[in-house]
Design a protein around this motif. Structure first.
Motif: not given
Length: 813
Positions: A204-217
């Protein structure tokens, strides 16, 4: 008093600096700190470790034994927490305070971690060290595992490729419009992306990361700006590095983007140097290995009080991403005063683009076919006017003048100063000189010049230089098959020759489905040897399937003359033999007479037309060929033993002579060297030979699989015996086992490493009946094939001699 040198960081730069110091004979009391719990390894090769192509052990450049041999005090897994410039001390994290005379910062760099929300979740890693690599390798053991790699540069793509190779579902997220935008233009970036997607890697080019989602750390997914969620069990950030300057700044050194150094790699403190990714020189920081190695050499010279200057050089980038060949150099941006020459071959996936300005190449991008990259890079560095070759320029050096040449013509046309290995700054001339001085295979060239010893992307080019320089003598190493004539491996062919009772080369070509009518210069020497070893009574040796030295019974030298080495049994000679050698040297105007490391005399610089006449004269004196050119027994080196030495326990000289007279003239997969020492003081250096015998009070210790050439390896104990005859039988049986089973051009130590010493012991030591059978088969082979090749021409007089036809294998076909 020995000066104290403390080095902080055991990376590739400091490893090369230590090598250079020790090679120059420097004497320092060295203490080496490293935050990682290990010594120097080739960090560039972590990608093959990740993909499973290599093990970590294979990329270690300096193991524990190396440090021990050089007296380096290793404090691995320990950080230095403070440096006191005034007191000239460093403080380790356990509180130890060590003084220094000179200090070297080699603290490297830190991976950049994008401060996204969730970047500290478990399962978010960089791609920097072995621990990161092991985390990705472990993911491959998980069912239906998925990973996201942020970063479409070289490191990110290598991480993605390695994960994919381990069965992980991988998505690459890249901020820019095409992959590797710093090295490739859009067209090449497109081809690279197409190739990766075709292999099953999502991009995926031209793609900007916003947030890393987690669960139980623990990481669960990456959220993009457009709202897309990319589920993952592991998230790898490969978005760049930053010089690790914190300790230097705290110590009061001048620091900008990196630790400031001058042209001699000295920091703002005269007793502190810095090298590697942590430094800044004239406003530049460094991430490629080539300038790091240059810095290491300069720092070593500075420490030794010698004059050396670090100069920043133009570098090209020749990369291999998941099997895709890429090359870029110079400036390939667009501009009004610039002209593009573009070549596309969609069927082969080849793209080439040259950027010209004022009839000079200023940039080059290549994808799919990078063979001419170094030639173009040379033109860029030289600023050469290319107007006269403008029409054929894009096709490379082999097409200059309008006609296609030999496939190796491009390499042959490169000037001696053309850079072949960018990592180590090795030019073609250096490699050619090394080859002419005896480095006749890839491993040897690596050992002597370090070319292709780092990232490995220039390996093919180095092999082409070998092929151009050696001609018919070059044997291309192949990972799978013997050569391009067949898909069969050496092991397959040996097995089939025996099982199908194939007793001629023609039978091999026909029955095993060779694609060429008569084989090629790569496979024919191997097949000739296998047939000779397996069917000594039925097969007739084919001289034209041997290398040029074996065909001419002498070693060709770099000036076209030859080296003649008469055999001296066990290193023993007589006044008559010495007179014969002296007479031959005078009669044929031999420019150099040298004592060899194998206790013989080498006549160097003999003209080819004088060879038969010289053999005739030496034969009359009772001397035979020393086979210094052969894939067979070379020498048996001995000490004087119990006859003369007060420490000698057995007659080592006598045993050495018996072994040499028994074994000489035998063809083997590669050269074989023996040594017999009369006591454990080991004056004959028996413990680094293919076979080494140490005489002891109780008898003889027979060891095998040593080496003292490009690789240095101590022998391994095969057997302890009480009688001289047992030592002879064990040695003979081992040589025959090696002859019957080893891959052609594998030295003994490589063979034993493949089959295991325990198996060799079972065949040669434990099974007495099998030992006797091996000895008998060896004697049968010797009875058929052992002749003195010089004697073939000893009857010819010099005035009637007609030079032998120097037939190539191709001409013979």
């Amino acid at each position: 008093m020995t000066q104290k040198l403390i080095i902080i960081g055991a990376g590739m730069a400091s490893g090369r600096m230590l090598e250079t110091l020790y090679e120059a004979g420097a004497d320092w009391d060295v203490t080496l700190f490293n935050a990682e719990p290990r010594g120097t390894y080739n960090r560039i090769m972590l990608s093959p470790v990740l993909s499973g192509e290599k093990t970590f052990e294979e990329i270690v450049t300096h193991d524990a034994q190396w440090y021990e041999d050089h007296g380096v005090t290793c404090r691995f897994g320990e950080k230095v927490v403070a440096v006191d410039k005034a007191a000239k001390t460093v403080t380790a994290e356990n509180g130890d305070v060590l003084s220094y005379d000179k200090l070297v910062f080699a603290t490297g760099s830190n991976p950049f971690i994008i401060p996204l929300p969730g970047h500290d979740l478990d399962g978010v890693i960089a791609y920097r060290d072995l621990e990161d690599t092991e985390a990705m390798m472990a993911l491959g053991d998980k069912e239906n595992a998925s990973a996201v790699v942020i970063g479409g540069g070289l490191l990110g793509l290598e991480a993605a490729a390695g994960l994919h190779a381990r069965g992980v579902d991988v998505t690459v997220v890249h901020l820019m419009g095409h992959l590797m935008e710093r090295q490739l233009d859009e067209a090449a970036g497109y081809l690279l992306r197409k190739e990766l997607v075709g292999r099953g890697i999502k991009v995926l080019c031209s793609s900007n990361s916003k947030e890393i989602l987690g669960e139980n750390g623990k990481v669960r997914a990456l959220l993009l700006e457009n709202g897309t969620e990319l589920p993952c069990d592991l998230l790898v950030m490969a978005v760049g590095i930053r010089p690790n300057t914190a300790l230097g700044a705290e110590a009061g050194l001048a620091v900008g983007r990196g630790i400031h150094v001058d042209d001699h790699m000295v920091t703002s403190d005269a007793d502190i140097l810095a090298i590697g990714e942590c430094v800044e020189h004239n406003g530049a920081v460094f991430g490629l290995v080539a300038p790091l190695y240059d810095q290491a050499k300069v720092a070593a010279a500075t420490l030794m009080g010698q004059e050396a200057t670090f100069v920043q050089k133009d570098v090209s980038t020749k990369l291999k991403v998941t099997g895709c060949d890429l090359f870029s150099a110079g400036d390939f941006a667009e501009g009004e005063d610039r002209e593009d020459i573009v070549f596309r071959d969609p069927a082969r996936g080849v793209y080439k683009r040259l950027v010209l300005q004022n009839n000079r190449i200023i940039g080059a991008v290549m994808y799919g076919d990078t063979a001419d990259g170094n030639w173009f890079f040379g033109k860029i560095k030289d600023g050469e006017d290319v107007s006269e070759m403008r029409d054929t320029l894009i096709f490379g050096p082999a097409f200059q003048g309008g006609a296609a040449a030999d496939p190796l013509a491009a390499v042959a046309a490169l000037p001696d100063d053309a850079e072949i290995c960018g990592c180590n700054g090795v030019c073609k001339g250096t490699i050619v000189n090394a080859i002419n001085d005896g480095a006749t295979d890839l491993d040897a060239v690596r050992a002597v010049t370090k070319a292709s010893n780092s990232c490995g992307t220039c390996t093919g080019l180095v092999e082409q230089v070998l092929a151009v320089t050696l001609g018919d003598d070059f044997v291309l190493p192949t990972a799978k098959s013997i050569c391009g004539c067949t898909e069969l491996t050496h092991e397959d062919v040996r097995r089939l020759i025996k099982s199908q009772e194939l007793k001629s080369q023609e039978a091999v070509w026909q029955e095993l489905g060779w694609t060429s009518r008569n084989g090629c210069h790569v496979c024919r020497p191997a097949i000739n040897y296998y047939l000779l070893a397996d069917w000594p009574l039925e097969y007739q040796d084919d001289p034209q399937s041997r290398f040029v030295n074996e065909r001419n019974h002498a070693n060709i030298q770099k000036d076209g003359t030859y080296s003649v080495v008469p055999r001296m049994w066990g290193g023993i000679t007589t006044p008559d033999e010495l007179r014969a050698i002296a007479d031959a040297a005078e009669k044929y105007n031999v420019p150099t007479v040298k004592v060899t490391g194998g206790q013989r005399i080498d006549l160097l610089g003999v003209k080819k037309e004088d060879l038969p006449a010289m053999w005739y004269d030496l034969n009359k004196a009772g001397m035979v060929s020393g086979h210094a050119y052969s894939k067979g027994l070379r020498t048996v080196k001995t000490c004087v033993g119990s006859d003369h030495c007060r420490f000698g326990t057995q007659d080592s000289t006598g045993l050495g002579i018996k072994l040499e007279k028994l074994l000489w003239g035998s063809w083997t997969p590669h050269k074989v060297k023996l040594g017999v020492s009369g006591c454990p003081r080991n004056c004959a250096e028996a413990t680094c030979k293919d076979v080494g015998i140490i005489c002891v009070d109780s008898g003889y210790e027979v060891s095998v699989a040593g080496a003292a050439g490009m690789d240095v390896k101590e022998t391994e104990l095969l057997a302890k015996v009480t009688t001289e005859q047992e030592a002879i039988d064990v040695t003979t049986a081992y040589i025959q086992l090696y002859r019957e089973n080893a891959k052609y051009l594998d030295r003994g130590y490589k063979y034993v490493a493949k089959v295991g010493l325990d198996w060799v012991k079972e065949q040669v030591v434990d099974d007495l009946e099998n030992r006797a059978a091996l000895v008998e088969r060896f004697e049968i082979s010797q009875s058929v094939y052992r002749t003195d090749p010089w004697a073939e021409h000893a009857r010819e007089k010099a005035d009637t001699y007609q030079p032998l036809a120097d037939l190539t294998m191709e001409a013979a076909e």
